[in-house]
Scaffold this active site. Sequence first.
Site, PDB file in Angstrom:
ATOM      1  N   SER A 125       0.889  -1.346   0.133  1.00 47.47           N
ATOM      2  CA  SER A 125      -0.015   0.067   0.129  1.00 47.47           C
ATOM      3  C   SER A 125       0.901   1.173  -0.157  1.00 47.47           C
ATOM      4  CB  SER A 125      -0.683  -0.140   1.150  1.00 47.47           C
ATOM      5  OG  SER A 125      -1.379   1.180   1.514  1.00 47.47           O
ATOM      6  N   TYR A 150      -2.108  -1.072  10.689  1.00 47.67           N
ATOM      7  CA  TYR A 150      -2.318  -1.658   9.624  1.00 47.67           C
ATOM      8  C   TYR A 150      -1.271  -1.170   8.621  1.00 47.67           C
ATOM      9  CZ  TYR A 150      -3.911  -1.807   4.887  1.00 47.67           C
ATOM     10  OH  TYR A 150      -4.044  -1.863   3.397  1.00 47.67           O
ATOM     11  N   LYS A 154       2.018  -3.716   6.621  1.00 48.11           N
ATOM     12  CA  LYS A 154       2.239  -3.601   5.193  1.00 48.11           C
ATOM     13  C   LYS A 154       3.719  -3.538   4.977  1.00 48.11           C
ATOM     14  CE  LYS A 154      -1.631  -4.292   3.330  1.00 48.11           C
ATOM     15  NZ  LYS A 154      -1.848  -5.770   3.062  1.00 48.11           N
TER      16      LYS A 154
END
Length: 348
Positions: A125, A150, A154
């Site tokens: 992302s 979150y 990644k």
Amino acid sequence: MQKVLVTGGTGYIGSHTAVELIEAGFEVVIVDNLSNSYADSIDGVEKITGVRPAFIKADCASPQDMQQVFTEHPDIQAVIHFAALKAVGESVEKPLEYYKNNIYSLINLLEILKNRGGHLVFSSSCTVYGQPDVLPVTESSPIKKALSPYGNTKKIAEDILADTIQSTNKISGIALRYFNPIGAHPSAHIGEFPMGKPDNLVPFITQTAKGIWPELKVFGSDYNSPDGTAIRDYFHVVDLAKAHVIALKRLIEKGNKTPFEIFNVGAGNGVTVLEIIKSFERATGVKINYTLTDRRPGDIEKVWADTSYAEKELGWKAQLSLDEALLSAWNWEKTIDKQSHAKAQRGG
Ligand code: NAD
Ligand code: WQD
């Protein structure tokens, strides 16, 4: 026919990628625990392609479940790994759930691939860039401290992939850093269907247009941008799905001795929230009731991608327009009945 495991394949991007894989001649096996999607999307994939992919309800974070998947399908040659929890705000409240789910899932897959070999395309992302100092961002722009657990999953996942692929010639891998995918398949058989109140802009717009929410709150109108609203790089989910097929073919062609690679995947343009609303209204003829409100905590001001590396190396460039993406999102929204919305808002 080459068999590809698509984890998180009943979800938004996974279902669109399943379609493109099938249309490119791959055999698809979908694994999903249905924590954030419905198995109905498999019906949609079948309606579009005429082929029903195999589906196994399983948890990628469980080593036993994943062993079972590879026992049932010993001829899997590659994995496209979408399965992850992705709600930024929720990750701040429940960090361990996010680390366990997103990191264990990846480790389980890599443990299996390390023994039997295979290719892996991973969903990363643009969140790894945080608020970049220089725009547009290239793949070598600095990685900032993650703004959420979150986002950190990644960043950590990319490091795990780089280290693991470097240590073995049995796995090859590509991470795609997605910017803001929007829209739905033009057939309107599959699309984005968030559970609960949507966090993301476009589903909130389409649900407001439908009357599910009385108004859209535009978060922040004092940003340093032409109209004061925040800037992102929105692009069509079908273009994103095609990028996965191209990445996968590259891995298959180059074999397992290739280094881990990372590509930005976006349109390469920065667009404001108000421009998205205008584009939606122009494409669909439907007016959006919106108000300008405070900034959303944790939001960055602006980001968009330099996609020249993906263009040069993958031959990939976003093709579809913003208006096409927003019209397709609306056409998909119109197919969802009110009962399904009520069910989704209760959390499935
Ligand atoms: P999504 O929630 O629609 O799809 C993810 C799917 O994974 C869901 O169907 C969910 O049920 C499944 N899943 C989650 N944990 C699982 C587990 N342990 N085992 C099996 N299945 C599991 O989300 P999406 O938008 O399609 O995102 C796909 C991937 O792309 C995710 O990794 C996400 O972090 C990443 N990503 C998304 C965006 C975006 O804007 N949508 C942007 C950048 C990156
Ligand atoms: C876009 C813009 C909002 C809703 C998220 C994740 C990121 C990545 C992409 C996965 C922002 C504004 C939104 C609303 C609004 N995902 N907005 N009213 O913030 O770029 O990023 O998705 O990796 O990690 O954080 O996307 O769609 O939530 O917001 O004004 O009701 O729309 O403030 O400026 P974002 P988004």
